[in-house]
Every structure is written in C-alpha cells, then in structure tokens.
Design a protein around this motif. Structure first.
Motif, PDB file in Angstrom:
ATOM      1  N   GLU A 243       0.831  -1.195   0.000  1.00  0.00           N
ATOM      2  CA  GLU A 243       0.000   0.000   0.000  1.00  0.00           C
ATOM      3  C   GLU A 243       0.870   1.251   0.000  1.00  0.00           C
ATOM      4  N   PRO A 244       0.448   2.312  -0.699  1.00  0.00           N
ATOM      5  CA  PRO A 244       1.208   3.575  -0.667  1.00  0.00           C
ATOM      6  C   PRO A 244       0.981   4.296   0.653  1.00  0.00           C
ATOM      7  N   GLY A 245       1.799   5.313   0.876  1.00  0.00           N
ATOM      8  CA  GLY A 245       1.646   6.124   2.074  1.00  0.00           C
ATOM      9  C   GLY A 245       2.377   5.542   3.268  1.00  0.00           C
ATOM     10  N   THR A 246       2.501   6.362   4.317  1.00  0.00           N
ATOM     11  CA  THR A 246       3.196   5.958   5.535  1.00  0.00           C
ATOM     12  C   THR A 246       2.376   6.371   6.751  1.00  0.00           C
ATOM     13  N   LEU A 247       2.742   5.804   7.896  1.00  0.00           N
ATOM     14  CA  LEU A 247       2.126   6.130   9.172  1.00  0.00           C
ATOM     15  C   LEU A 247       3.193   6.658  10.118  1.00  0.00           C
ATOM     16  N   PHE A 248       2.828   7.624  10.959  1.00  0.00           N
ATOM     17  CA  PHE A 248       3.780   8.187  11.919  1.00  0.00           C
ATOM     18  C   PHE A 248       3.176   8.094  13.315  1.00  0.00           C
ATOM     19  N   PHE A 249       3.982   7.601  14.277  1.00  0.00           N
ATOM     20  CA  PHE A 249       3.525   7.465  15.656  1.00  0.00           C
ATOM     21  C   PHE A 249       4.551   8.080  16.603  1.00  0.00           C
ATOM     22  N   LYS A 250       4.060   8.783  17.608  1.00  0.00           N
ATOM     23  CA  LYS A 250       4.913   9.338  18.647  1.00  0.00           C
ATOM     24  C   LYS A 250       5.278   8.237  19.652  1.00  0.00           C
ATOM     25  N   PRO A 251       6.379   8.406  20.391  1.00  0.00           N
ATOM     26  CA  PRO A 251       6.797   7.375  21.349  1.00  0.00           C
ATOM     27  C   PRO A 251       5.718   7.001  22.360  1.00  0.00           C
ATOM     28  N   ASP A 252       4.947   8.002  22.823  1.00  0.00           N
ATOM     29  CA  ASP A 252       3.943   7.692  23.845  1.00  0.00           C
ATOM     30  C   ASP A 252       2.714   7.008  23.265  1.00  0.00           C
ATOM     31  N   GLU A 253       2.684   6.793  21.946  1.00  0.00           N
ATOM     32  CA  GLU A 253       1.581   6.069  21.327  1.00  0.00           C
ATOM     33  C   GLU A 253       1.901   4.576  21.156  1.00  0.00           C
ATOM     34  N   ILE A 254       3.120   4.179  21.523  1.00  0.00           N
ATOM     35  CA  ILE A 254       3.598   2.821  21.244  1.00  0.00           C
ATOM     36  C   ILE A 254       3.866   2.072  22.548  1.00  0.00           C
ATOM     37  N   THR A 255       3.368   0.846  22.624  1.00  0.00           N
ATOM     38  CA  THR A 255       3.638  -0.011  23.774  1.00  0.00           C
ATOM     39  C   THR A 255       4.928  -0.784  23.582  1.00  0.00           C
ATOM     40  N   TRP A 256       5.082  -1.436  22.414  1.00  0.00           N
ATOM     41  CA  TRP A 256       6.331  -2.127  22.095  1.00  0.00           C
ATOM     42  C   TRP A 256       6.470  -2.281  20.588  1.00  0.00           C
ATOM     43  N   MET A 257       7.692  -2.571  20.162  1.00  0.00           N
ATOM     44  CA  MET A 257       7.994  -2.836  18.756  1.00  0.00           C
ATOM     45  C   MET A 257       8.999  -3.982  18.707  1.00  0.00           C
ATOM     46  N   TYR A 258       8.678  -5.047  17.942  1.00  0.00           N
ATOM     47  CA  TYR A 258       9.524  -6.229  17.875  1.00  0.00           C
ATOM     48  C   TYR A 258       9.931  -6.514  16.428  1.00  0.00           C
ATOM     49  N   TYR A 259      11.094  -7.117  16.291  1.00  0.00           N
ATOM     50  CA  TYR A 259      11.651  -7.492  14.988  1.00  0.00           C
ATOM     51  C   TYR A 259      10.901  -8.692  14.408  1.00  0.00           C
ATOM     52  N   VAL A 260      10.563  -8.614  13.112  1.00  0.00           N
ATOM     53  CA  VAL A 260       9.938  -9.725  12.395  1.00  0.00           C
ATOM     54  C   VAL A 260      10.970 -10.286  11.418  1.00  0.00           C
ATOM     55  N   ALA A 261      11.314 -11.562  11.600  1.00  0.00           N
ATOM     56  CA  ALA A 261      12.391 -12.166  10.803  1.00  0.00           C
ATOM     57  C   ALA A 261      11.941 -12.465   9.377  1.00  0.00           C
ATOM     58  N   HIS A 262      10.791 -13.140   9.221  1.00  0.00           N
ATOM     59  CA  HIS A 262      10.315 -13.515   7.884  1.00  0.00           C
ATOM     60  C   HIS A 262       8.929 -14.136   8.007  1.00  0.00           C
ATOM     61  N   PRO A 263       8.230 -14.293   6.867  1.00  0.00           N
ATOM     62  CA  PRO A 263       6.929 -14.964   6.915  1.00  0.00           C
ATOM     63  C   PRO A 263       7.099 -16.475   6.997  1.00  0.00           C
ATOM     64  N   VAL A 264       6.105 -17.137   7.560  1.00  0.00           N
ATOM     65  CA  VAL A 264       6.053 -18.595   7.610  1.00  0.00           C
ATOM     66  C   VAL A 264       4.742 -19.028   6.963  1.00  0.00           C
ATOM     67  N   ARG A 265       4.827 -19.884   5.962  1.00  0.00           N
ATOM     68  CA  ARG A 265       3.636 -20.307   5.231  1.00  0.00           C
ATOM     69  C   ARG A 265       2.799 -21.253   6.067  1.00  0.00           C
ATOM     70  N   ARG A 266       1.492 -21.247   5.807  1.00  0.00           N
ATOM     71  CA  ARG A 266       0.540 -22.060   6.553  1.00  0.00           C
ATOM     72  C   ARG A 266       0.910 -23.537   6.546  1.00  0.00           C
ATOM     73  N   LYS A 267       1.473 -24.037   5.446  1.00  0.00           N
ATOM     74  CA  LYS A 267       1.776 -25.464   5.364  1.00  0.00           C
ATOM     75  C   LYS A 267       2.880 -25.888   6.334  1.00  0.00           C
TER      76      LYS A 267
END
Length: 273
Positions: A243-267
């Motif tokens: 999707e185009p566009g971006t989102l911006f959040f201030k620090p006090d709007e965020i509880t946590w942020m974690y690293y996502v390594a890669h997708p895992v397929r349902r199978k």
C-alpha cells in the motif's frame, strides 16, 4: 586487487607528514577528526596521522580530505572496527568514546531501555527471564499467539515467562531467541511478502534496524505489521509493501515494537494434538 590497494595505501602513508598530533595542531580540523585522533592516541597509542592512516589502511589523500570535511560513514565504521572507538561518538561526541561490544537477546533490549540517548526506547514492556532453556538444537517449536480482535495483549508473557494467548499450533524453526513467537497475518498491506493466512515470525530479542519488518503494538490496542522507515526522537515512520503512504507514531503512542524475521507459510504449521 585488494592486496595491490593495501600496498598502495601503505606506501602512500609512508610519505605522509609524520607529525605528532596535539590539541594545537588539530584545532582547525573537522571535529570528527579531532575525536578520531584523540581516540587513536587513547585507545591504541597512535601518535601521528601516518599511524592512524596505516591502522585504517587509508591513503594520505583520504585522511587529508577527512581533516577538512569530516570522516565518511564508512571511515567511522572502519575506525570502530580497527581502533575500537564508537562510531556514534566520532560523529556526535556523545560518550562513551570506546565502542561497546554488541550483546544479543533480552539483555540487549534491557540495556537499550535504560540507556540515556536522544532516541526513545520503544520496547517498553519488560521481557521475562532470558535464561529460559531452549535446548541444544537451534531448531525448536515456536508457538502461534492469537490475534483476537486484531490485537495482541499488551504483555506477551506472563510473569513465569510463558506466552500469553499461545495456541496449540506451532512451527519448527531455527532461532536462539527464547521469546520467539508466530502471529497470524491479517490484511494485505504487506503483500506479496506477507499474505493473509500465513504467519509472521517474531524475534523480540533481535534489535530493530531501519528497513526491518516490525510488529508494533499501539496504546490503542491495535497491532500492526509494517516496515520501519524512519526512527527519530520524536517518533517513528512505518510503511507497507502493498500500500502507498506511511504512518507516523509518537513514542507515547507505542507499547512495544519487535523485529519480524520472515513470513512462515501455513503449510509449515503443525498442531500439538
């Protein structure tokens, strides 16, 4: 070719002005070079520009340019690796001078939360005991955490170190993060990399860098899978693949942020029973 370049730089440096640098003769230099010479003398006992150039395998012309214009980013990273000074300190002057060895896992996140810097600590929920045994093999079951009503709980773990909302589903994945988990992908904003019905493989113990995929928990209760595009003291900017566009959040709007390594397929997903 690399050997020829190394020999050229060494010979060029042999004729470099072999003066001992002091506060008096480096006063007119760029401030990053003043700090580099100070670190070279303090940490390695290097006394002259020739010594520094040889230590970094750089030519006389390169070091001369740095004295006028400042050290390049590549030069700062080289200095951190070869001399042991912090690239951040070279660029900003913010201590410590000496580079701190990187740690992995929960201890690194804990230190990031407590350090004093201009950038906020977005991982604001305390991780459980990092000494949870995960076995000798790097491949182990990583469990799925549900995303009921589009959000994960504010605390992923109980006080005992167990996943909140863990299901009977799991995938066998290679990870050294005892807190790794899977979460279902909802929506198409991150397609075609992450598709509905698949799962995001989250490793909270990995430090997040710009350009990484991240799972972000907002104070509103919403959980987003996005790409980290900008990270500043006043907030962070997130983008999507599909999707185009971006989102911006201030620090006090965020509880946590974690690293996502890669997708895992349902199978790849299994059930315990």
């Amino acid at each position: 070719m690399a050997l020829l370049n190394m020999m050229f730089n060494w010979k060029s440096n042999a004729t470099f002005i072999n003066r001992t640098f002091t506060r008096e003769n480096i006063r007119a230099m760029h401030e990053t070079m003043v700090r580099l010479y100070e670190a070279a003398k303090t940490l390695k006992g290097l006394e002259t520009p020739t010594d520094v150039a040889r230590a970094l395998n750089q030519s006389q012309q390169t070091v001369n340019n740095w004295e006028r214009r400042g050290i390049s980013q590549g030069g700062m990273l080289k200095a951190q690796a070869e001399i042991g000074c912090s690239a951040t300190w070279l660029q900003t002057g913010i201590p410590p001078m000496e580079a701190v060895k990187q740690k992995s896992g929960s201890s690194q996140i804990e230190e990031k939360l407590n350090e004093s810097s201009g950038a906020p600590a977005y991982n604001v929920s305390r991780l459980p005991d990092p000494n949870i045994p995960v076995g000798s093999s790097p491949a182990r079951p990583v469990y799925v955490v549900g995303r009921a009503n589009g959000g994960l709980p504010e605390r992923i773990w109980t006080d005992g170190g167990y996943l909140v909302g863990a299901t009977e589903e799991y995938a066998v994945l290679a990870t050294d993060d005892p807190h790794a988990f899977l979460t279902p992908i909802i929506g198409t904003s991150m397609a075609p990399v992450y598709n509905p019905g698949d799962f995001a493989f989250v490793e909270p113990g990995t430090e997040v860098d710009l350009g990484d995929d991240v799972l972000v928990r907002l104070k509103t209760g919403e959980t987003l899978l996005k790409r980290l595009l900008v990270r500043r003291a006043d907030g962070l900017q997130l983008g999507s693949y599909g999707e185009p566009g971006t989102l911006f959040f201030k620090p006090d709007e965020i509880t946590w942020m974690y690293y996502v390594a890669h997708p895992v397929r349902r199978k790849k997903i299994k059930t315990r029973f």
